[in-house]
Design an enzyme around this catalytic site. Structure first.
Site, PDB file in Angstrom:
ATOM      1  N   LYS A 190      36.018  29.388  40.815  1.00  0.00           N
ATOM      2  CA  LYS A 190      34.646  29.787  40.124  1.00  0.00           C
ATOM      3  C   LYS A 190      35.461  30.515  38.788  1.00  0.00           C
ATOM      4  O   LYS A 190      35.857  31.637  38.788  1.00  0.00           O
ATOM      5  CB  LYS A 190      33.930  30.947  40.814  1.00  0.00           C
ATOM      6  CG  LYS A 190      32.626  31.032  40.612  1.00  0.00           C
ATOM      7  CD  LYS A 190      31.960  31.497  39.173  1.00  0.00           C
ATOM      8  CE  LYS A 190      32.284  32.869  38.951  1.00  0.00           C
ATOM      9  NZ  LYS A 190      32.287  33.163  37.441  1.00  0.00           N
ATOM     10  N   GLU A 397      40.969  51.356  30.469  1.00  0.00           N
ATOM     11  CA  GLU A 397      41.383  50.008  30.166  1.00  0.00           C
ATOM     12  C   GLU A 397      40.712  49.369  29.113  1.00  0.00           C
ATOM     13  O   GLU A 397      39.461  49.090  29.273  1.00  0.00           O
ATOM     14  CB  GLU A 397      41.614  48.801  31.343  1.00  0.00           C
ATOM     15  CG  GLU A 397      42.147  47.674  31.081  1.00  0.00           C
ATOM     16  CD  GLU A 397      42.199  46.561  31.900  1.00  0.00           C
ATOM     17  OE1 GLU A 397      41.143  46.234  32.423  1.00  0.00           O
ATOM     18  OE2 GLU A 397      42.972  46.012  32.106  1.00  0.00           O
TER      19      GLU A 397
HETATM   20  P1  NAD Z   1      35.448  40.338  35.582  1.00  0.00           P
HETATM   21  O1  NAD Z   1      35.902  41.313  37.105  1.00  0.00           O
HETATM   22  O2  NAD Z   1      34.318  40.884  34.890  1.00  0.00           O
HETATM   23  O3  NAD Z   1      35.268  38.980  36.154  1.00  0.00           O
HETATM   24  C1  NAD Z   1      36.246  37.989  36.688  1.00  0.00           C
HETATM   25  C2  NAD Z   1      35.732  37.046  37.458  1.00  0.00           C
HETATM   26  O4  NAD Z   1      35.016  37.687  38.577  1.00  0.00           O
HETATM   27  C3  NAD Z   1      34.586  36.265  36.748  1.00  0.00           C
HETATM   28  O5  NAD Z   1      34.738  34.866  37.253  1.00  0.00           O
HETATM   29  C4  NAD Z   1      33.240  36.782  37.315  1.00  0.00           C
HETATM   30  O6  NAD Z   1      32.328  35.669  36.935  1.00  0.00           O
HETATM   31  C5  NAD Z   1      33.548  37.098  38.566  1.00  0.00           C
HETATM   32  N1  NAD Z   1      32.623  37.943  39.277  1.00  0.00           N
HETATM   33  C6  NAD Z   1      31.997  39.108  38.608  1.00  0.00           C
HETATM   34  N2  NAD Z   1      31.252  39.677  39.663  1.00  0.00           N
HETATM   35  C7  NAD Z   1      31.417  39.057  40.833  1.00  0.00           C
HETATM   36  C8  NAD Z   1      31.282  39.243  42.126  1.00  0.00           C
HETATM   37  N3  NAD Z   1      30.073  40.280  42.460  1.00  0.00           N
HETATM   38  N4  NAD Z   1      31.540  38.521  43.091  1.00  0.00           N
HETATM   39  C9  NAD Z   1      32.286  37.643  42.881  1.00  0.00           C
HETATM   40  N5  NAD Z   1      32.887  37.031  41.558  1.00  0.00           N
HETATM   41  C10 NAD Z   1      32.271  38.028  40.444  1.00  0.00           C
HETATM   42  O7  NAD Z   1      36.797  40.275  34.783  1.00  0.00           O
HETATM   43  P2  NAD Z   1      36.997  39.857  33.384  1.00  0.00           P
HETATM   44  O8  NAD Z   1      36.362  40.625  32.241  1.00  0.00           O
HETATM   45  O9  NAD Z   1      36.478  38.492  33.229  1.00  0.00           O
HETATM   46  O10 NAD Z   1      38.904  39.926  33.025  1.00  0.00           O
HETATM   47  C11 NAD Z   1      39.121  41.025  32.489  1.00  0.00           C
HETATM   48  C12 NAD Z   1      39.910  41.908  33.753  1.00  0.00           C
HETATM   49  O11 NAD Z   1      40.690  41.141  34.249  1.00  0.00           O
HETATM   50  C13 NAD Z   1      40.732  43.084  33.021  1.00  0.00           C
HETATM   51  O12 NAD Z   1      40.461  44.076  33.945  1.00  0.00           O
HETATM   52  C14 NAD Z   1      41.964  42.518  33.355  1.00  0.00           C
HETATM   53  O13 NAD Z   1      43.197  43.743  33.431  1.00  0.00           O
HETATM   54  C15 NAD Z   1      42.023  41.733  34.525  1.00  0.00           C
HETATM   55  N6  NAD Z   1      43.261  41.018  34.957  1.00  0.00           N
HETATM   56  C16 NAD Z   1      44.172  41.421  35.740  1.00  0.00           C
HETATM   57  C17 NAD Z   1      45.449  40.532  35.855  1.00  0.00           C
HETATM   58  C18 NAD Z   1      46.506  40.991  36.729  1.00  0.00           C
HETATM   59  O14 NAD Z   1      47.494  40.048  37.121  1.00  0.00           O
HETATM   60  N7  NAD Z   1      46.449  42.177  37.239  1.00  0.00           N
HETATM   61  C19 NAD Z   1      45.456  39.287  35.085  1.00  0.00           C
HETATM   62  C20 NAD Z   1      44.543  38.915  34.303  1.00  0.00           C
HETATM   63  C21 NAD Z   1      43.248  39.660  34.073  1.00  0.00           C
END
Ligand code: NAD
Length: 503
Positions: A190, A397
């Site tokens: 997803k 962040e």
């Molecule tokens: P997000 O958490 O908003 O979304 C990530 C994914 O989760 C998307 O596909 C979204 O549709 C899905 N999602 C949202 N709500 C959900 C739920 N209730 N159940 C299941 N899936 C759900 O993150 P984002 O804004 O897309 O990405 C940025 C974030 O990712 C930042 O906080 C960044 O630090 C983090 N990140 C971490 C790493 C790491 O290795 N630690 C790497 C890349 C990004």
């Protein structure tokens, strides 16, 4: 035609394949959502429509999970060498379409081609690395006790849900999916709703590389319906998630009823510590690279610059001068370093911190504004100075090209400030004193520390965070600990006699 114009023409050409929409990919077939609904993906470059995207929901996830359960039976029974061959074929497919992947990633996410060209190839490397590990995935240990030998063997855990974010989505997807497939798991992916294009290319490449039907399934959609259902589905045995810490927490709750195993790569507020004895030119280059590359939309970005008091003013000037000289522009212009942020919603969040910084009493030493003459989500590379660690700009962040610089007194103060955040993903340390480097690296609350360097990834090394930055490690054999179960089989040696309880 200039390279820039050629890039734009090629991107438009590659986009044409999606003129009837970006489909889901279930059981080896491209499919619209079962209820026929779509959502739009627009480009952050000019806010114009790129493509409509199948909006998968619960029923699409159910279909994909059932396909993944069938695919798992075939894939997990396949010999590791055969899996290795297919995973290398996926890597070949990525290399063959690297330009298409990079150009579409740029217009969908706003990341500059300078970095995306490499990110597509990094994706291929991830597949090659784990292709070669597929052969040894089931290997275990033999552990001796007098009269007994224990033999361990690893088994793929089952169909896995992979949920990815919008920052460098292609590379990150390969990073999670390649080890899952190498382990023998099937997947339902997803991708993030802000950046769906390249996930479809990846599914096409994988299926064309000869993966059995149902091993790789892709469902586009929103987190609250498609994502949520994936985390709750009883056929899905584990969730590999990359995204925000708050979403990780939701996923843990959603997965509780089915006792879902979860691997979390979450947010960060990573410190870079610069001591007066460091090579300051190199340290400034690294600080600038680690916050302004990839638009600062990077989990391992060094978003807190901690500088020894005696060189604070001087070093901040070095960083500000560099920040003011970074080209912000169209992501397909070969000269561009910083492109637009991924989406107007995210841009608004990043811009709001400029007001926060002023209200908190910090100074803006570079940037601090939206780029005036461009139409999309373009933000200037920004440096906040005169900050302290209690400010929101030091704790939260921001996930954009925004750096907060804080002075420290001595080693002890540097460590205390570095550790005083809820996150613990990465830390960067600049000093020429080896003893100090070891001592401080040892004390930093982080999953990864780079000494006298920017983040340079070595695939066999562990990747992941502590505290609110994650649970679990990726990379090398660590990935298999998540995607596999270990069984212990104990053999009695010849002559073993069980105890007798009866007389
Ligand atoms: P997000 O958490 O908003 O979304 C990530 C994914 O989760 C998307 O596909 C979204 O549709 C899905 N999602 C949202 N709500 C959900 C739920 N209730 N159940 C299941 N899936 C759900 O993150 P984002 O804004 O897309 O990405 C940025 C974030 O990712 C930042 O906080 C960044 O630090 C983090 N990140 C971490 C790493 C790491 O290795 N630690 C790497 C890349 C990004």
């Amino acid at each position: 035609m200039s390279t820039f114009e050629q890039n734009k023409a090629d991107a438009a050409g590659f986009l044409k394949q999606f003129e009837h929409g970006v489909m889901n990919y279930i059981d080896g077939e491209q499919k619209p959502a079962l209820d026929g609904t779509w959502f739009d993906t627009d480009s952050p470059v000019d806010l114009k429509f790129l493509a409509k995207v199948a909006r998968g929901k619960e029923q699409d996830i159910d279909l994909a999970a059932a396909a993944a359960a069938r695919g798992f039976k075939v894939w997990s029974a396949m010999d590791g060498k055969q899996r290795q061959k297919i995973l290398h074929a996926i890597a070949d497919g990525i290399v063959a379409r690297a330009r298409e992947i990079a150009l579409l990633e740029c217009i969908d996410t706003g990341q500059s081609l300078k970095f995306m060209a490499k990110a597509a190839l990094r994706g291929a490397e991830n597949f090659r690395f784990f292709a070669d590990k597929a052969v040894e995935a089931q290997d275990g240990q033999s552990l001796y006790l007098a009269g007994q030998v224990n033999i361990t063997k690893r088994y793929p855990i089952g169909p896995v849900g992979v949920i990815t974010p919008w920052n460098t989505p292609f590379m990150l997807s390969t990073w999670k999916i390649a080890p899952a497939l190498a382990a023998g798991c099937s997947i339902v992916h997803k991708p993030a709703e802000f950046s769906p294009l390249t996930a479809n290319l990846l599914a096409q490449i994988a299926n064309e590389a000869g993966l059995p039907k149902g091993v790789w399934n892709l469902v586009n959609g929103m987190g609250e319906d498609a994502g949520k259902r994936l985390t709750e589905h009883p056929l899905i045995k584990a969730i590999a998630f990359v995204g925000e810490s708050s979403t990780g927490s939701l996923i843990q709750k959603q997965g509780a009823d089915t006792l879902k195993r979860a691997h979390f790569e979450l947010g960060g507020k990573n410190p870079i510590l610069v001591f007066a004895d460091a090579d300051l030119e190199k340290a400034a280059d690294a600080a600038v690279f680690m916050i302004y590359s990839l638009n600062g939309e990077r989990c391992t970005s060094s978003s807190r610059l901690l500088v020894e008091e005696s060189i604070y003013e001087h070093f901040c000037t070095m960083v500000a001068d560099r920040a003011n000289n970074i080209k912000v522009g169209h992501p397909l212009d070969p000269e561009t370093v910083i492109g637009p942020l991924v989406h107007p919603e995210h841009e608004a969040k990043v811009l709001s911190y400029f007001e926060t910084a002023k209200a908190e009493g910090a100074s803006i030493a570079a940037g601090g504004k939206k780029v005036a003459n461009l139409n999309g989500c373009f933000v200037q590379p920004t440096l906040f100075t005169q900050a302290h660690n209690k400010m929101r700009i030091a704790q939260e962040e921001i996930f954009g090209p925004v750096l907060t610089a804080i002075p420290f007194k001595d080693d002890e103060d540097a460590v205390a400030i570095a550790n005083d955040v809820e996150y613990g993903l990465a830390g960067y340390l600049w000093s020429q004193n080896v003893e100090r480097c070891w001592k401080i690296a040892d004390q930093l609350e982080a999953g990864m520390v780079w000494v006298n360097s920017e983040n340079s990834r070595h695939l066999p090394a562990p990747f992941g965070g502590v505290k609110a930055s994650g649970i679990g490690r990726d990379g090398g054999d660590w990935s298999f600990e998540f995607y596999m179960e270990t069984k212990n089989i104990s053999f009695a040696m010849a002559g073993h006699t069980p105890p007798k309880l009866d007389k």
